[in-house]
Design a protein around this motif. Structure first.
Motif, PDB file in Angstrom:
ATOM      1  N   ALA A 171       0.827  -1.207   0.000  1.00  0.00           N
ATOM      2  CA  ALA A 171       0.000   0.000   0.000  1.00  0.00           C
ATOM      3  C   ALA A 171       0.867   1.267   0.000  1.00  0.00           C
ATOM      4  O   ALA A 171       0.638   2.200  -0.777  1.00  0.00           O
ATOM      5  N   GLN A 172       1.870   1.288   0.862  1.00  0.00           N
ATOM      6  CA  GLN A 172       2.750   2.463   0.958  1.00  0.00           C
ATOM      7  C   GLN A 172       3.481   2.713  -0.359  1.00  0.00           C
ATOM      8  O   GLN A 172       3.652   3.855  -0.799  1.00  0.00           O
ATOM      9  N   ASN A 173       3.935   1.610  -0.987  1.00  0.00           N
ATOM     10  CA  ASN A 173       4.700   1.745  -2.232  1.00  0.00           C
ATOM     11  C   ASN A 173       3.831   2.251  -3.373  1.00  0.00           C
ATOM     12  O   ASN A 173       4.318   2.936  -4.270  1.00  0.00           O
ATOM     13  N   ILE A 229       4.186   6.712   5.800  1.00  0.00           N
ATOM     14  CA  ILE A 229       4.420   6.001   7.061  1.00  0.00           C
ATOM     15  C   ILE A 229       3.094   5.668   7.743  1.00  0.00           C
ATOM     16  O   ILE A 229       2.225   6.530   7.889  1.00  0.00           O
ATOM     17  N   THR A 230       2.961   4.425   8.201  1.00  0.00           N
ATOM     18  CA  THR A 230       1.769   4.004   8.938  1.00  0.00           C
ATOM     19  C   THR A 230       1.589   4.904  10.160  1.00  0.00           C
ATOM     20  O   THR A 230       2.560   5.207  10.855  1.00  0.00           O
ATOM     21  N   ALA A 231       0.350   5.324  10.405  1.00  0.00           N
ATOM     22  CA  ALA A 231       0.103   6.255  11.517  1.00  0.00           C
ATOM     23  C   ALA A 231       0.587   5.683  12.857  1.00  0.00           C
ATOM     24  O   ALA A 231       1.091   6.429  13.702  1.00  0.00           O
ATOM     25  N   GLU A 264      -3.873   5.030   2.807  1.00  0.00           N
ATOM     26  CA  GLU A 264      -4.310   4.012   3.780  1.00  0.00           C
ATOM     27  C   GLU A 264      -3.612   2.675   3.691  1.00  0.00           C
ATOM     28  O   GLU A 264      -3.213   2.200   2.631  1.00  0.00           O
ATOM     29  N   ASN A 265      -3.497   2.068   4.876  1.00  0.00           N
ATOM     30  CA  ASN A 265      -3.219   0.659   4.993  1.00  0.00           C
ATOM     31  C   ASN A 265      -4.565  -0.056   4.874  1.00  0.00           C
ATOM     32  O   ASN A 265      -4.720  -0.973   4.097  1.00  0.00           O
ATOM     33  N   GLY A 266      -5.542   0.430   5.629  1.00  0.00           N
ATOM     34  CA  GLY A 266      -6.893  -0.133   5.591  1.00  0.00           C
ATOM     35  C   GLY A 266      -7.325  -0.605   6.970  1.00  0.00           C
ATOM     36  O   GLY A 266      -6.598  -0.420   7.954  1.00  0.00           O
ATOM     37  N   PHE A 267      -8.491  -1.221   7.040  1.00  0.00           N
ATOM     38  CA  PHE A 267      -8.965  -1.757   8.327  1.00  0.00           C
ATOM     39  C   PHE A 267      -8.118  -2.971   8.708  1.00  0.00           C
ATOM     40  O   PHE A 267      -7.896  -3.851   7.878  1.00  0.00           O
ATOM     41  N   ARG A 268      -7.687  -3.025   9.950  1.00  0.00           N
ATOM     42  CA  ARG A 268      -6.789  -4.097  10.394  1.00  0.00           C
ATOM     43  C   ARG A 268      -7.571  -5.311  10.911  1.00  0.00           C
ATOM     44  O   ARG A 268      -8.605  -5.152  11.561  1.00  0.00           O
ATOM     45  N   ASN A 269      -7.064  -6.492  10.576  1.00  0.00           N
ATOM     46  CA  ASN A 269      -7.688  -7.746  11.001  1.00  0.00           C
ATOM     47  C   ASN A 269      -6.649  -8.647  11.640  1.00  0.00           C
ATOM     48  O   ASN A 269      -5.478  -8.622  11.284  1.00  0.00           O
ATOM     49  N   ILE A 297       0.791 -11.687  20.236  1.00  0.00           N
ATOM     50  CA  ILE A 297       0.469 -10.925  19.035  1.00  0.00           C
ATOM     51  C   ILE A 297       1.491  -9.814  18.831  1.00  0.00           C
ATOM     52  O   ILE A 297       1.732  -8.999  19.721  1.00  0.00           O
ATOM     53  N   ARG A 298       2.051  -9.773  17.642  1.00  0.00           N
ATOM     54  CA  ARG A 298       2.980  -8.682  17.337  1.00  0.00           C
ATOM     55  C   ARG A 298       2.183  -7.385  17.126  1.00  0.00           C
ATOM     56  O   ARG A 298       1.157  -7.395  16.449  1.00  0.00           O
ATOM     57  N   VAL A 299       2.678  -6.297  17.708  1.00  0.00           N
ATOM     58  CA  VAL A 299       2.061  -4.990  17.463  1.00  0.00           C
ATOM     59  C   VAL A 299       3.125  -4.005  16.965  1.00  0.00           C
ATOM     60  O   VAL A 299       4.320  -4.228  17.126  1.00  0.00           O
ATOM     61  N   PRO A 321       9.244  -4.053  15.003  1.00  0.00           N
ATOM     62  CA  PRO A 321       9.141  -3.306  13.732  1.00  0.00           C
ATOM     63  C   PRO A 321       8.885  -4.238  12.544  1.00  0.00           C
ATOM     64  O   PRO A 321       9.122  -5.441  12.630  1.00  0.00           O
ATOM     65  N   TRP A 322       8.420  -3.665  11.466  1.00  0.00           N
ATOM     66  CA  TRP A 322       8.169  -4.380  10.217  1.00  0.00           C
ATOM     67  C   TRP A 322       9.482  -4.641   9.515  1.00  0.00           C
ATOM     68  O   TRP A 322      10.354  -3.790   9.615  1.00  0.00           O
ATOM     69  N   PRO A 323       9.666  -5.758   8.778  1.00  0.00           N
ATOM     70  CA  PRO A 323       8.752  -6.866   8.522  1.00  0.00           C
ATOM     71  C   PRO A 323       8.848  -7.975   9.591  1.00  0.00           C
ATOM     72  O   PRO A 323       9.801  -8.006  10.365  1.00  0.00           O
ATOM     73  N   GLU A 333      -1.654  -8.359  13.296  1.00  0.00           N
ATOM     74  CA  GLU A 333      -2.889  -7.764  12.760  1.00  0.00           C
ATOM     75  C   GLU A 333      -2.503  -6.729  11.724  1.00  0.00           C
ATOM     76  O   GLU A 333      -1.596  -5.942  11.935  1.00  0.00           O
ATOM     77  N   ASN A 334      -3.179  -6.818  10.588  1.00  0.00           N
ATOM     78  CA  ASN A 334      -2.901  -5.935   9.460  1.00  0.00           C
ATOM     79  C   ASN A 334      -4.042  -6.016   8.462  1.00  0.00           C
ATOM     80  O   ASN A 334      -4.845  -6.947   8.512  1.00  0.00           O
ATOM     81  N   PRO A 335      -4.121  -5.074   7.533  1.00  0.00           N
ATOM     82  CA  PRO A 335      -5.160  -5.151   6.502  1.00  0.00           C
ATOM     83  C   PRO A 335      -4.926  -6.294   5.522  1.00  0.00           C
ATOM     84  O   PRO A 335      -3.822  -6.845   5.440  1.00  0.00           O
ATOM     85  N   LEU A 336      -5.963  -6.605   4.744  1.00  0.00           N
ATOM     86  CA  LEU A 336      -5.942  -7.758   3.834  1.00  0.00           C
ATOM     87  C   LEU A 336      -4.746  -7.794   2.883  1.00  0.00           C
ATOM     88  O   LEU A 336      -4.179  -8.855   2.644  1.00  0.00           O
ATOM     89  N   TRP A 337      -4.381  -6.632   2.335  1.00  0.00           N
ATOM     90  CA  TRP A 337      -3.310  -6.646   1.325  1.00  0.00           C
ATOM     91  C   TRP A 337      -2.022  -7.246   1.877  1.00  0.00           C
ATOM     92  O   TRP A 337      -1.260  -7.885   1.145  1.00  0.00           O
ATOM     93  N   VAL A 338      -1.775  -7.046   3.178  1.00  0.00           N
ATOM     94  CA  VAL A 338      -0.537  -7.535   3.792  1.00  0.00           C
ATOM     95  C   VAL A 338      -0.471  -9.063   3.728  1.00  0.00           C
ATOM     96  O   VAL A 338       0.573  -9.646   3.427  1.00  0.00           O
TER      97      VAL A 338
HETATM   98  O1  EAX Z   1       2.126  -2.227   6.211  1.00  0.00           O
HETATM   99  O2  EAX Z   1       3.945  -2.485  10.839  1.00  0.00           O
HETATM  100  C1  EAX Z   1       2.797  -2.652  10.414  1.00  0.00           C
HETATM  101  O3  EAX Z   1       2.034  -3.490  10.862  1.00  0.00           O
HETATM  102  C2  EAX Z   1       2.353  -1.792   9.285  1.00  0.00           C
HETATM  103  O4  EAX Z   1       1.003  -1.959   9.039  1.00  0.00           O
HETATM  104  C3  EAX Z   1       3.307  -2.067   8.163  1.00  0.00           C
HETATM  105  O5  EAX Z   1       3.558  -0.842   7.591  1.00  0.00           O
HETATM  106  C4  EAX Z   1       2.798  -2.991   7.111  1.00  0.00           C
END
Ligand code: EAX
Length: 323
Positions: free
Chosen positions: A35-37, A85-87, A140-145, A164-166, A187-189, A203-208
């Motif tokens: 999404a960011q790219n 950058i993700t909020a 947006e990243n989107g709604f997180r699941n 759970i990783r946050v 941190p990501w990834p 937890e992350n949106p579907l695209w991830v």
């Molecule tokens: O898009 O670190 C996270 O979970 C973010 O959502 C990351 O930027 C992946």
């Protein structure tokens, strides 16, 4: 003599065009296709075309300049000009983003757009100037699941004890603590950590789940939609303030169009992603007990996380506006 003059003029011509042209370093933590790219690549395409090549963008992706916290530090210092950058990770720089990431705040995409593109969103972007950032727009990243490798999750009780990783965000950590999980900031990834079971879920949106192939290592997904995760398309404030009015207008216009393009693109792909993840063998809970999840985190607004008067005032307005 004439020759020298012509030579000088040529040198001068190239010197002025060279100084008029500008290179922007833009960083994202994610890999191509993310999404960011998509925002970053669209912005590059638009600004380079609209400035007739006077402004060029180099996109640093896949964490080549560090994780999101490290990118933000570089933007603050001015060694990197821009980022998508993700909020979430803005949290440690300015708790104002906890207002956007408040759980179960936005009902749907349209409401998120209406508010984030309106005066309240502007107030949040403006507020980031206190910590040296020029917030330009929301993409947006989107709604997180929630996904995990251990068990099907339908109610908050099912989450108890899951690791759970946050993201690096006090709010996100508190949300998962309150829901009964064992949250681990990282941190990501995070593919390797999931694969090696250092953590059970994330937890992350579907695209991830698609782009990072989490279907290979996460059996269960729950459509919690607990946080609407935006990106803040951001520049360093000092750099921004030193730009000409023309360049500021060009950049602001291009990032806005890139953000809107990306939000539309992201949403259009969600149905296809859901089908793909099912086909890949993920077990998807479409209807978790959202009322129970909501009830567990309902008291968050009264916690210390929101005690800063500036943050509190905005949260109250935000909750009012999204009712
Ligand atoms: O898009 O670190 C996270 O979970 C973010 O959502 C990351 O930027 C992946």
């Amino acid at each position: 003599m004439k020759k020298t003059l012509v030579f000088l003029l040529i040198v001068l011509f190239f010197a002025t065009t060279a100084s008029a042209s500008m290179k922007i370093k833009l960083a994202v933590v994610t890999k191509p296709g993310s999404a960011q790219n998509i925002v970053a690549d669209k912005f590059k395409e638009l600004i380079e075309a609209r400035s007739q090549g006077e402004i060029t963008v180099k996109v640093f992706h896949s964490a080549s300049l560090g994780n999101e916290t490290e990118i933000l530090q570089q933007i603050q210092m001015g060694t990197v000009e821009m980022g998508i950058i993700t909020a979430g990770p803005f949290d440690t720089f300015d708790p104002i983003v906890r207002v956007v990431n408040y759980p179960f705040l936005f009902k749907d995409n349209d409401q998120a757009d209406l508010i984030l593109d309106g005066p309240l969103g502007q107030e949040i972007l403006k507020s980031l100037e206190t910590s040296g950032f020029k917030g330009l727009h929301f993409s947006e990243n989107g709604f997180r699941n929630l996904t995990n490798s251990k068990k099907a999750v339908k109610t908050p009780d099912d989450i108890k004890g899951l690791k759970i990783r946050v993201m690096a965000s006090a709010l996100h950590k508190t949300i998962w603590q309150t829901l009964g999980a064992n949250p681990t900031p990282m941190p990501w990834p995070i593919y390797t950590e999931l694969e090696q079971s250092v953590i059970d879920g994330q937890e992350n949106p579907l695209w991830v789940m698609e782009v990072y192939k989490f279907y290979e290592i996460q059996k269960y997904m729950t459509m919690t939609r607990h946080v609407y995760s935006s990106h803040i398309d951001v520049a360093g404030l000092k750099w921004w303030n030193a730009l000409s009015d023309d360049n500021r207008a060009l950049i602001a216009g291009a990032i806005k169009d890139a953000a809107i393009f990306q939000r539309t693109d992201n949403r259009a792909k969600n149905a296809g992603r859901m089908a793909l993840l099912g086909k890949k063998g993920m077990i998807i809970e479409q209807h978790p007990d959202v009322t129970a999840f909501r009830a567990r985190v309902a008291d968050l607004k009264n916690m210390d996380l929101y005690s800063d008067p500036r943050v509190n005032a905005l949260l109250i307005k935000m909750i009012e506006a999204t009712r």
